[in-house]
Design an enzyme around this catalytic site. Sequence first.
Site, PDB file in Angstrom:
ATOM      1  N   HIS A  23       0.866  -1.196   0.000  1.00 34.82           N
ATOM      2  CA  HIS A  23       0.000   0.000   0.000  1.00 34.82           C
ATOM      3  C   HIS A  23       0.897   1.239   0.000  1.00 34.82           C
ATOM      4  O   HIS A  23       0.829   2.055   0.920  1.00 34.82           O
ATOM      5  CB  HIS A  23      -0.938   0.034   1.210  1.00 34.82           C
ATOM      6  CG  HIS A  23      -2.140  -0.862   1.061  1.00 34.82           C
ATOM      7  ND1 HIS A  23      -2.853  -1.320   2.131  1.00 34.82           N
ATOM      8  CD2 HIS A  23      -2.753  -1.368  -0.021  1.00 34.82           C
ATOM      9  CE1 HIS A  23      -3.858  -2.071   1.714  1.00 34.82           C
ATOM     10  NE2 HIS A  23      -3.811  -2.117   0.403  1.00 34.82           N
ATOM     11  N   HIS A  79     -11.969  -8.418  -6.929  1.00 33.72           N
ATOM     12  CA  HIS A  79     -11.640  -7.142  -6.270  1.00 33.72           C
ATOM     13  C   HIS A  79     -10.757  -6.354  -7.234  1.00 33.72           C
ATOM     14  O   HIS A  79      -9.908  -6.934  -7.905  1.00 33.72           O
ATOM     15  CB  HIS A  79     -10.903  -7.490  -4.970  1.00 33.72           C
ATOM     16  CG  HIS A  79     -10.318  -6.369  -4.179  1.00 33.72           C
ATOM     17  ND1 HIS A  79     -10.895  -5.133  -4.056  1.00 33.72           N
ATOM     18  CD2 HIS A  79      -9.177  -6.324  -3.429  1.00 33.72           C
ATOM     19  CE1 HIS A  79     -10.134  -4.375  -3.258  1.00 33.72           C
ATOM     20  NE2 HIS A  79      -9.084  -5.067  -2.885  1.00 33.72           N
ATOM     21  N   GLU A  81      -8.525  -3.840  -6.647  1.00 28.84           N
ATOM     22  CA  GLU A  81      -7.280  -3.194  -6.221  1.00 28.84           C
ATOM     23  C   GLU A  81      -6.103  -3.702  -7.075  1.00 28.84           C
ATOM     24  O   GLU A  81      -6.076  -4.873  -7.472  1.00 28.84           O
ATOM     25  CB  GLU A  81      -7.035  -3.436  -4.719  1.00 28.84           C
ATOM     26  CG  GLU A  81      -6.072  -2.416  -4.141  1.00 28.84           C
ATOM     27  CD  GLU A  81      -6.065  -2.363  -2.610  1.00 28.84           C
ATOM     28  OE1 GLU A  81      -6.717  -3.178  -1.948  1.00 28.84           O
ATOM     29  OE2 GLU A  81      -5.368  -1.458  -2.081  1.00 28.84           O
ATOM     30  N   ASP A  83      -3.178  -4.817  -6.770  1.00 30.44           N
ATOM     31  CA  ASP A  83      -2.395  -6.028  -6.499  1.00 30.44           C
ATOM     32  C   ASP A  83      -3.064  -7.285  -7.050  1.00 30.44           C
ATOM     33  O   ASP A  83      -2.429  -8.332  -7.144  1.00 30.44           O
ATOM     34  CB  ASP A  83      -2.092  -6.180  -5.000  1.00 30.44           C
ATOM     35  CG  ASP A  83      -3.288  -6.001  -4.107  1.00 30.44           C
ATOM     36  OD1 ASP A  83      -4.172  -5.203  -4.437  1.00 30.44           O
ATOM     37  OD2 ASP A  83      -3.351  -6.657  -3.048  1.00 30.44           O
ATOM     38  N   HIS A 145     -12.294  -5.732   1.645  1.00 35.94           N
ATOM     39  CA  HIS A 145     -12.242  -4.483   2.360  1.00 35.94           C
ATOM     40  C   HIS A 145     -12.550  -3.275   1.492  1.00 35.94           C
ATOM     41  O   HIS A 145     -12.434  -2.134   1.962  1.00 35.94           O
ATOM     42  CB  HIS A 145     -10.858  -4.317   3.014  1.00 35.94           C
ATOM     43  CG  HIS A 145      -9.745  -4.130   2.007  1.00 35.94           C
ATOM     44  ND1 HIS A 145      -8.981  -2.995   1.998  1.00 35.94           N
ATOM     45  CD2 HIS A 145      -9.325  -4.866   0.992  1.00 35.94           C
ATOM     46  CE1 HIS A 145      -8.082  -3.082   1.015  1.00 35.94           C
ATOM     47  NE2 HIS A 145      -8.284  -4.210   0.409  1.00 35.94           N
ATOM     48  N   ASP A 164      -9.066 -10.859  -0.472  1.00 31.09           N
ATOM     49  CA  ASP A 164      -8.251 -10.411   0.663  1.00 31.09           C
ATOM     50  C   ASP A 164      -8.669 -11.073   1.986  1.00 31.09           C
ATOM     51  O   ASP A 164      -7.848 -11.215   2.902  1.00 31.09           O
ATOM     52  CB  ASP A 164      -8.340  -8.891   0.821  1.00 31.09           C
ATOM     53  CG  ASP A 164      -7.533  -8.154  -0.245  1.00 31.09           C
ATOM     54  OD1 ASP A 164      -6.474  -8.658  -0.647  1.00 31.09           O
ATOM     55  OD2 ASP A 164      -7.972  -7.068  -0.663  1.00 31.09           O
ATOM     56  N   TYR A 192      -2.704  -8.709   9.360  1.00 34.15           N
ATOM     57  CA  TYR A 192      -3.521  -8.339   8.201  1.00 34.15           C
ATOM     58  C   TYR A 192      -4.895  -7.850   8.669  1.00 34.15           C
ATOM     59  O   TYR A 192      -5.385  -6.804   8.248  1.00 34.15           O
ATOM     60  CB  TYR A 192      -3.664  -9.568   7.294  1.00 34.15           C
ATOM     61  CG  TYR A 192      -4.146  -9.272   5.903  1.00 34.15           C
ATOM     62  CD1 TYR A 192      -3.237  -9.139   4.860  1.00 34.15           C
ATOM     63  CD2 TYR A 192      -5.492  -9.122   5.619  1.00 34.15           C
ATOM     64  CE1 TYR A 192      -3.660  -8.871   3.576  1.00 34.15           C
ATOM     65  CE2 TYR A 192      -5.924  -8.843   4.344  1.00 34.15           C
ATOM     66  CZ  TYR A 192      -5.011  -8.724   3.322  1.00 34.15           C
ATOM     67  OH  TYR A 192      -5.444  -8.452   2.054  1.00 34.15           O
ATOM     68  N   HIS A 225      -3.867 -13.514  -0.955  1.00 32.07           N
ATOM     69  CA  HIS A 225      -2.511 -13.320  -0.435  1.00 32.07           C
ATOM     70  C   HIS A 225      -2.186 -14.478   0.509  1.00 32.07           C
ATOM     71  O   HIS A 225      -3.019 -14.868   1.330  1.00 32.07           O
ATOM     72  CB  HIS A 225      -2.385 -12.040   0.397  1.00 32.07           C
ATOM     73  CG  HIS A 225      -2.618 -10.788  -0.372  1.00 32.07           C
ATOM     74  ND1 HIS A 225      -1.743 -10.303  -1.317  1.00 32.07           N
ATOM     75  CD2 HIS A 225      -3.637  -9.889  -0.319  1.00 32.07           C
ATOM     76  CE1 HIS A 225      -2.204  -9.175  -1.817  1.00 32.07           C
ATOM     77  NE2 HIS A 225      -3.358  -8.897  -1.230  1.00 32.07           N
TER      78      HIS A 225
HETATM   79 FE1  FEO Z   1      -7.335  -5.094  -1.352  1.00 38.57          FE
HETATM   80 FE2  FEO Z   1      -4.972  -7.389  -1.793  1.00 38.57          FE
HETATM   81  O1  FEO Z   1      -5.986  -5.928  -2.249  1.00 38.57           O
END
Ligand code: FEO
Length: 396
Positions: A23, A79, A81, A83, A145, A164, A192, A225
């Site tokens: 992030h 998601h 984001e 990543d 999230h 996530d 996390y 992850h």
């Molecule tokens: Fe919310 Fe692993 O991205």
Amino acid sequence: MAIKLNNSVRWVGKIDWELRRFHGEELSTHHGSSYNSYLVQDQKTVLIDTVWGPFAQEFVNDLKREIDLHQIDYIVANHGEPDHSGALPLLMHEIPGTPIYCTANAVKSLKGQYHADWNFKVVKTGERLSLGTKDLIFIEAPMLHWPDTMFSYLTEDNILFSNDGFGQHYASHQMFNDLVNQEELYYEAMKYYANILTPFSKMVTKKIAEILALNLPLEMICPSHGIIWRQNPLQIVERYQKWAQDYQENQITFVYDTMWNSTRRMAEAIAEGIKQADRQVEVKLFNSARADKNDILTEVFRSKAVLVGSPTVNKGVLSSIGSFLEEIKGLSFKNKKAAAFGAYGWSGESMATISKGLSEAGFNVVSDGLRLLWNPDAESLARCADFGKEFAASCL
Ligand code: FEO
């Protein structure tokens, strides 16, 4: 290299051993991370999520070794984001027109980031995508999230792709929960949760109840992850249920900064008083200018109470404590007691500034705090110990 999860599902993601900040620079990742992507092959083939942009070329090259990209019938973006979506532009350049299944909010986030008009297929909770003999069932999980997040469940194989949720920044070639160091795994899972999911705990509780009510058999949880939960996958669900219920252990955490060691000496004397009053309680001290911010926040997450200290500087607090107060305001920890302390030489505003910050962050400030003029002498240190005893008593 791909890792086979069963006869129809392969992990095709990227382990990022080098990652130490995530992030931007916000989050420390001492054990690296992974960006998990999954290839599911039935009569139809679906790719679930991709990887972070810097690894896009590597990801697509590796994927080509696993499958002719034109055999991918569908993509699921749980998601948006970067990543998890960062390799989409390169992938979609290879297979334009491939439908991308995602939530309405994910269309917004993906369009907003990549400015591409891909073949989006918006899905809602309960909708199914048939792969032939198995279905993917979509479950929206807003604010777990991001507003765009969803989970996908694969029938027959009984796998929940949770993005996530239930993830950890934890690089390991072992890839499965039963093969890795449990202490490391659970520390990273808690870190996390503490640093990313705490503000959304009510939604976590609600979403887990909703999923459990579906009575879906569960053989694996595959997050985006870290490692995959295959041995008793419900263990991490149960842990999340506890963490989401205003979690606390029998621990009191000190977070302080110090200029000339007066506030540090106060912290240590107060801690001594606490230990004299309660031998059972775990007491940990962190200098916020030196310890890792995210590790401190993880310790705060597991604490029943915190003591926050700073000397007075320019009528306020040292910058690491100012930053800490801002962080805890955003994370919305619940069910934690707190008090402020600090040394001063002239005006002495730090204690009130910290108390106000703690209150605004939702902590239950149980005392006016303790401030001492100049360097503490023996009498002042005895006052600190008494303050510690009183604080311990208020935390019982
Ligand atoms: Fe919310 Fe692993 O991205």
